[in-house]
Design an enzyme around this catalytic site. Structure first.
Site, PDB file in Angstrom:
ATOM      1  N   LYS A  62       0.965  -1.049   0.112  1.00  0.00           N
ATOM      2  CA  LYS A  62       0.167   0.071  -0.016  1.00  0.00           C
ATOM      3  C   LYS A  62       0.979   1.402   0.163  1.00  0.00           C
ATOM      4  O   LYS A  62       0.645   2.264  -0.716  1.00  0.00           O
ATOM      5  CB  LYS A  62      -0.887   0.062   1.346  1.00  0.00           C
ATOM      6  CG  LYS A  62      -1.803   1.168   1.338  1.00  0.00           C
ATOM      7  CD  LYS A  62      -2.815   1.180   2.576  1.00  0.00           C
ATOM      8  CE  LYS A  62      -3.742   2.362   2.401  1.00  0.00           C
ATOM      9  NZ  LYS A  62      -4.718   2.145   3.594  1.00  0.00           N
TER      10      LYS A  62
ATOM     11  N   CYS B  20      -1.149   2.883 -17.564  1.00  0.00           N
ATOM     12  CA  CYS B  20      -1.026   1.642 -17.100  1.00  0.00           C
ATOM     13  C   CYS B  20      -0.386   0.435 -17.980  1.00  0.00           C
ATOM     14  O   CYS B  20      -0.012  -0.596 -17.511  1.00  0.00           O
ATOM     15  CB  CYS B  20      -2.453   1.146 -16.731  1.00  0.00           C
ATOM     16  SG  CYS B  20      -3.418   2.406 -15.633  1.00  0.00           S
TER      17      CYS B  20
ATOM     18  N   GLY C 102      -3.664   8.480  -2.635  1.00  0.00           N
ATOM     19  CA  GLY C 102      -4.818   7.632  -2.633  1.00  0.00           C
ATOM     20  C   GLY C 102      -5.978   8.256  -3.274  1.00  0.00           C
ATOM     21  O   GLY C 102      -6.078   9.523  -3.791  1.00  0.00           O
TER      22      GLY C 102
ATOM     23  N   CYS D 150     -12.369  -3.001  -7.559  1.00  0.00           N
ATOM     24  CA  CYS D 150     -11.455  -1.895  -7.976  1.00  0.00           C
ATOM     25  C   CYS D 150     -10.060  -2.477  -7.792  1.00  0.00           C
ATOM     26  O   CYS D 150      -9.822  -2.474  -6.184  1.00  0.00           O
ATOM     27  CB  CYS D 150     -11.965  -0.536  -7.453  1.00  0.00           C
ATOM     28  SG  CYS D 150     -13.579  -0.227  -7.665  1.00  0.00           S
TER      29      CYS D 150
END
Lengths: 378, 129
Positions: A16, A79, A114, A197
């Site tokens: 994370k 991506c 985030g 997601c």
């Protein structure tokens, strides 16, 4: 034309939050060199990928290991950045420009704070509040409506991929989830919930792309790159079918042709499950099942590790995490490990042909900005 | 073909969506582009389209950008002029937008970057039924 192979891979566990992107990238490069026993002077060139990594990330990583002084290229393609870097490396090897190219793809999304990734405010869809989850949610809503399905039918993707990810030591999420948990998680964009997601993550992955001859001389275990395709989305402001994304369709067709294979030959596929619906659409586009049958294909277990074709045995973006620029290389690293029979508990039995697929970006008028597909085989 | 079914006496939907039309190939774009994306002609003139259209798909954004009030609706609308636009809408939890619904898109303002902001509203034909 030289035959290009992948002759080593190393992925730093996706997390994370990490402290520094240069450290992430350096850990991936060092891990790759250590696992392959390749010395720094054997590397002819480096291609570094990242979306938010900033200027000269490749050099910043490599200078930590005194590896600069050779050609270094920094690439970005949303991506699909990592897979685009791999595609450039394959081209360099095939053309004879280089014999051994190190590809490193690195992202530290925690630096962005985030939530959904920010899009270009001068794009008309972003100006309306479009975010990637909304874009995929509208694909999902349309797909459910056209096929008479319920949100649970696509949410099962997350259950499968979290189960696979629980077997993957580099995955960010290593705990399985139930369908009820997926459906009851925080609503993001109807019908998508949080667990459908892919999570913003930090991570880095590196692979070594060589000529077949160089890999032999270096004594490396290699898998052949049968095809390597990068393409971009075609602009159109007329109505288009968002459940049949043309950018992936074109890239996959080209990749199958270049490899001389069809969907029935694929043992495992790492596909761009940025959101649950995406994996369902890609079953169909990749030809693993008929159009409109993606949810049934999933429900029947045919995309499980022991199914007809193992889709996202790594856990995919949903479970491994999605440090955007790093994902394409992590997929290739997974395919390499699977084809070498080193994937541990998530090993796809008898895997000999693997396909990887990523798409990149949300801009108005194209269904995705970029798409990259690779086929590897032993 | 424009298939809007307006009841007698109602005004036609206004030509309310502003953009540019290519003088060479006729392509309409929102916003007005510096050159036609189809034929690259620079002869693009200011023009407007009627906002009558059909929902292709819609979603309600419940978690998203911090600078926007949540939830908000987003839809892709296929205009009768065969152009797809994204438009926002005010959320009515009791009546979510669904594919196939007839709607009227209108221009409600401009973004900070000067882009036209579009909004989905009920179609006059729905109000009559």
């Amino acid at each position: 034309m030289a035959v290009a192979v992948i002759a080593g891979a190393h992925t730093v566990p996706f997390v994370k939050e990490s402290t520094h992107q240069v450290d992430l990238g350096a850990s991936a490069v060092r891990g790759l060199l250590e696992s392959t026993k390749v010395t720094r002077d054997a590397v002819d060139a480096v291609v570094s990928a990242s979306v938010a990594g900033g200027s000269l990330l490749g050099q910043r990583i490599l200078s930590r290991m005194s590896m600069t002084g050779i050609p270094v290229y920094n690439v970005e393609n949303a991506c699909a950045s990592g897979a685009t870097a791999a595609n450039l490396a394959v081209g360099m090897v095939r053309s004879g420009q280089a014999r051994t190219v190190l590809v490193v793809a690195t992202e530290r999304l925690s630096a962005l704070g985030g939530g959904a990734l920010p899009l270009d405010p001068t794009d008309i869809e972003a100006a309306h509040g479009a975010i990637m989850p909304a874009s995929y949610a509208m694909r999902a809503a349309r797909y459910l409506w056209e096929n008479g399905l319920k949100p649970a039918d696509i949410a099962m993707v997350s259950v499968k991929n979290r189960e696979n990810g629980s077997l993957n030591p580099v995955a960010r999420f290593q705990k399985p989830v139930t369908l009820d948990e997926v459906l009851a998680s925080t609503p993001i964009c109807d019908p998508l919930t949080l667990l459908q997601c892919s999570p913003n993550s930090d991570g880095s992955s590196a692979i070594l792309v060589c000529s077949e001859a160089a890999a032999r001389e270096l004594g490396l275990d290699a898998v052949e790159v049968k095809s390597s395709v990068v393409t971009s989305g075609v602009f159109m402001n007329a109505p288009r079918d968002l459940t049949w994304p043309d950018v992936t369709l074109r890239a996959v067709k080209e990749a199958y042709e270049e490899a001389g294979i069809g969907p029935g030959d694929v043992d495992l596929a790492e596909v761009h499950d940025a959101f649950s619906i995406a994996e369902i659409l890609y079953y169909e586009i990749l030809g693993f099942c008929d159009r409109g049958q993606g949810a049934r294909f999933l429900a029947e277990g045919r995309s499980r590790i022991d199914g007809d074709v193992a889709v996202n045995p790594s856990g995919g973006l949903i479970s491994r995490g999605h440090p955007v620029g790093a994902t394409g290389v992590a997929q290739l690293a997974e395919a390499y490990e699977q084809l070498k029979g080193r994937a541990g508990q998530r090993q796809v039995p008898g895997a000999s042909v693997a396909l990887t697929h990523v798409t990149g970006g949300g801009i108005s008028g194209v269904d995705n900005g970029a798409c990259a597909v690779h086929v590897l085989a032993v | 073909m424009n298939d809007r079914a307006l009841p007698a006496g109602e005004p036609a939907a206004e030509a309310a969506l502003h953009g540019g039309r290519c003088s060479q190939c006729g392509l309409f774009s929102i916003p007005k582009p510096v050159c036609c994306p189809a034929c690259m002609s620079q002869e693009v003139t200011t023009d407007a389209l009627a906002g009558d259209g059909t929902i292709y798909s819609a979603t309600i954004v419940r978690s998203g950008p911090r600078n926007r009030k949540l939830p908000y609706g987003l839809a892709y609308v296929d205009l009768d002029a065969e152009i797809r636009v994204m438009a926002a809408y005010a959320v009515d939890e009791a009546q979510p937008l669904e594919p196939g619904q007839r709607v009227l898109v209108s221009q409600v303002g401009e973004s900070e970057a000067g882009l036209p902001l579009l909004s989905v509203g009920a179609h006059p034909s729905a109000a009559a039924s």
